[in-house]
Write a protein that holds these residues in place. Structure first.
Motif, PDB file in Angstrom:
ATOM      1  N   ARG A 118      -9.530 -53.166  51.805  1.00 16.89           N
ATOM      2  CA  ARG A 118      -8.275 -53.667  51.234  1.00 16.89           C
ATOM      3  C   ARG A 118      -7.535 -52.560  50.501  1.00 16.89           C
ATOM      4  NH1 ARG A 118     -11.645 -57.991  49.651  1.00 16.89           N
ATOM      5  NH2 ARG A 118     -11.555 -57.269  47.481  1.00 16.89           N
ATOM      6  N   PHE A 119      -8.289 -51.678  49.823  1.00 10.97           N
ATOM      7  CA  PHE A 119      -7.657 -50.572  49.110  1.00 10.97           C
ATOM      8  C   PHE A 119      -6.988 -49.607  50.079  1.00 10.97           C
ATOM      9  CE2 PHE A 119      -8.072 -46.118  47.710  1.00 10.97           C
ATOM     10  CZ  PHE A 119      -7.195 -46.148  46.640  1.00 10.97           C
ATOM     11  N   SER A 120      -7.656 -49.282  51.177  1.00 16.56           N
ATOM     12  CA  SER A 120      -7.069 -48.349  52.145  1.00 16.56           C
ATOM     13  C   SER A 120      -5.830 -48.958  52.791  1.00 16.56           C
ATOM     14  CB  SER A 120      -8.102 -47.974  53.216  1.00 16.56           C
ATOM     15  OG  SER A 120      -8.429 -49.093  54.018  1.00 16.56           O
ATOM     16  N   ARG A 121      -5.856 -50.280  53.021  1.00 18.46           N
ATOM     17  CA  ARG A 121      -4.680 -50.942  53.594  1.00 18.46           C
ATOM     18  C   ARG A 121      -3.518 -50.919  52.599  1.00 18.46           C
ATOM     19  NH1 ARG A 121      -6.636 -55.663  54.140  1.00 18.46           N
ATOM     20  NH2 ARG A 121      -7.579 -55.310  56.180  1.00 18.46           N
ATOM     21  N   PHE A 122      -3.823 -51.208  51.328  1.00 18.72           N
ATOM     22  CA  PHE A 122      -2.786 -51.170  50.298  1.00 18.72           C
ATOM     23  C   PHE A 122      -2.208 -49.767  50.153  1.00 18.72           C
ATOM     24  CE2 PHE A 122      -1.951 -49.882  45.886  1.00 18.72           C
ATOM     25  CZ  PHE A 122      -0.846 -50.679  45.602  1.00 18.72           C
ATOM     26  N   LEU A 123      -3.081 -48.752  50.174  1.00 17.21           N
ATOM     27  CA  LEU A 123      -2.624 -47.367  50.031  1.00 17.21           C
ATOM     28  C   LEU A 123      -1.720 -46.976  51.196  1.00 17.21           C
ATOM     29  CD1 LEU A 123      -2.881 -44.763  48.343  1.00 17.21           C
ATOM     30  CD2 LEU A 123      -4.825 -44.125  49.780  1.00 17.21           C
ATOM     31  N   SER A 124      -2.070 -47.417  52.396  1.00 10.46           N
ATOM     32  CA  SER A 124      -1.253 -47.103  53.569  1.00 10.46           C
ATOM     33  C   SER A 124       0.135 -47.723  53.455  1.00 10.46           C
ATOM     34  CB  SER A 124      -1.957 -47.611  54.830  1.00 10.46           C
ATOM     35  OG  SER A 124      -1.184 -47.350  55.975  1.00 10.46           O
ATOM     36  N   VAL A 125       0.197 -48.986  53.042  1.00  6.93           N
ATOM     37  CA  VAL A 125       1.487 -49.654  52.871  1.00  6.93           C
ATOM     38  C   VAL A 125       2.284 -49.007  51.748  1.00  6.93           C
ATOM     39  CG1 VAL A 125       2.615 -51.833  52.269  1.00  6.93           C
ATOM     40  CG2 VAL A 125       0.630 -51.837  53.796  1.00  6.93           C
ATOM     41  N   PHE A 126       1.605 -48.630  50.679  1.00 12.69           N
ATOM     42  CA  PHE A 126       2.273 -48.046  49.515  1.00 12.69           C
ATOM     43  C   PHE A 126       2.944 -46.726  49.865  1.00 12.69           C
ATOM     44  CE2 PHE A 126       2.185 -45.182  45.845  1.00 12.69           C
ATOM     45  CZ  PHE A 126       2.903 -45.921  44.915  1.00 12.69           C
ATOM     46  N   VAL A 127       2.218 -45.827  50.515  1.00  7.06           N
ATOM     47  CA  VAL A 127       2.784 -44.504  50.801  1.00  7.06           C
ATOM     48  C   VAL A 127       3.857 -44.578  51.882  1.00  7.06           C
ATOM     49  CG1 VAL A 127       0.683 -43.305  50.092  1.00  7.06           C
ATOM     50  CG2 VAL A 127       0.970 -43.954  52.480  1.00  7.06           C
ATOM     51  N   GLN A 128       3.792 -45.597  52.752  1.00  6.24           N
ATOM     52  CA  GLN A 128       4.835 -45.747  53.752  1.00  6.24           C
ATOM     53  C   GLN A 128       6.105 -46.338  53.149  1.00  6.24           C
ATOM     54  OE1 GLN A 128       4.746 -44.793  56.905  1.00  6.24           O
ATOM     55  NE2 GLN A 128       2.607 -44.184  57.021  1.00  6.24           N
ATOM     56  N   THR A 129       5.962 -47.001  52.014  1.00  2.00           N
ATOM     57  CA  THR A 129       7.098 -47.677  51.382  1.00  2.00           C
ATOM     58  C   THR A 129       7.769 -46.815  50.325  1.00  2.00           C
ATOM     59  OG1 THR A 129       5.948 -49.782  51.718  1.00  2.00           O
ATOM     60  CG2 THR A 129       7.815 -49.781  50.195  1.00  2.00           C
ATOM     61  N   ILE A 130       6.962 -46.102  49.547  1.00  2.00           N
ATOM     62  CA  ILE A 130       7.476 -45.326  48.422  1.00  2.00           C
ATOM     63  C   ILE A 130       7.763 -43.894  48.859  1.00  2.00           C
ATOM     64  CG2 ILE A 130       7.023 -44.524  46.082  1.00  2.00           C
ATOM     65  CD1 ILE A 130       7.331 -47.554  46.362  1.00  2.00           C
ATOM     66  N   PRO A 131       8.981 -43.384  48.681  1.00  2.00           N
ATOM     67  CA  PRO A 131       9.281 -41.995  49.047  1.00  2.00           C
ATOM     68  C   PRO A 131       8.456 -41.006  48.230  1.00  2.00           C
ATOM     69  CG  PRO A 131      11.300 -43.260  48.650  1.00  2.00           C
ATOM     70  CD  PRO A 131      10.161 -44.105  48.167  1.00  2.00           C
TER      71      PRO A 131
END
Length: 291
Positions: A118-131
């Motif tokens: 779940r952490f790796s999925r959240f991190l992937s979404v986070f870095v793709q969303t935040i410049p």
């Protein structure tokens, strides 16, 4: 590289600017007809386009990258001063991302739906969303302005490490998910069940039998991430005021410095070609069937 050099030369030459006018203003020269004519002859701007391109190309491969229209300094010397900074940030960031991605993706695949997954999925979404520049600004504000743990724009060891970590953050999340997906696909293979039937644990099966296939997919993704690393390095150089080639690029775009821009395109192309060769060699070592 040859095709890229030609396309870049066409596009950069077509920019709505006159290098001579830029040089006259930057060097505070008198804009007389004699001065303008002398500069145009010196830089070959009075020659036909194809002749100019072939002349630039022949000089470039011999190490003569031309003269900056803005500063008057040799372009190659400016790049040699700044390339170590950019390559250090880029290589270290990409290498660190691969090192972090393997254990993160491995344990995420080992327990699907678990905390690490779940952490790796959240991190992937986070870095793709935040410049990337927003993350850098927030770290500068929190660690520098609020907590005073670092000195903003100091270019010391702390700043270097923070820039490398920020560059690695984006690629780590993406590469970890690629590695995790490859391991998950491995569980559908017949030899996976055969390895389990021999009494090996899930962790042993993943590491001994699934790791090569997962690494193959991981290094295939490294090639695409190498392109992002260039943009991430450029953002961090400007944000943290590091004297790399990306900072020089921004200054040269504003000044329409064609020689700098052309050299930058070629350096980036060489970076991508080099990464592609390294990836292909690594994939061949993992699977000799790949040619």
């Amino acid at each position: 590289m040859l095709v890229i050099s030609f396309i870049a030369f066409v596009v950069i030459t077509a920019m709505p600017s006159d290098p001579v006018d830029i040089a006259v203003r930057a060097w505070n020269l008198s804009a007389t007809e004699e001065t303008v004519a002398a500069l145009r002859q010196q830089w070959g701007l009075d020659q036909p386009f194809l002749f100019r391109y072939l002349d630039w190309l022949s000089r470039f491969v011999q190490g003569d990258w031309g003269q900056s229209f803005q500063s008057g300094l040799p372009v190659l010397n400016q790049f040699l001063e700044r390339l170590p900074v950019s390559f250090m940030l880029g290589f270290c960031g990409l290498g660190l991302a691969v090192i972090f991605a393997i254990p993160l993706g491995f344990f995420a695949a080992l327990k699907p739906g678990g905390a690490i997954d779940r952490f790796s999925r959240f991190l992937s979404v986070f870095v793709q969303t935040i410049p990337a520049f927003w993350s850098g600004l927030m770290l500068l504000w929190i660690l520098g302005a609020k907590l005073h743990w670092i000195r903003p724009f100091a270019q010391d060891l702390n700043a270097i490490l923070m820039v490398i970590l920020l560059i690695a953050l984006h690629s780590t999340a993406v590469l970890a998910r690629v590695y995790r997906k490859a391991l998950s696909d491995f569980t559908t293979e017949p030899y996976f069940k055969t390895a389990l039937s021999k009494g090996l644990s899930m962790r042993q099966v993943f590491w001994r039998h699934g790791n090569k296939a997962a690494l193959f997919s991981l290094f295939a993704a490294v090639h695409s991430e190498a392109g992002w690393v260039i943009g991430g390095t450029a953002t961090m150089e400007i944000l943290f005021n590091f004297p790399g080639i990306s900072q020089l690029l921004v200054q040269s775009i504003e000044a329409r410095d064609q020689m700098i821009l052309q050299a930058y395109v070629m350096v980036v192309a060489l970076w991508m070609v080099t990464i592609s060769i390294v990836v292909k060699v690594t994939q061949h070592l993992l699977d000799p069937r790949i040619t």
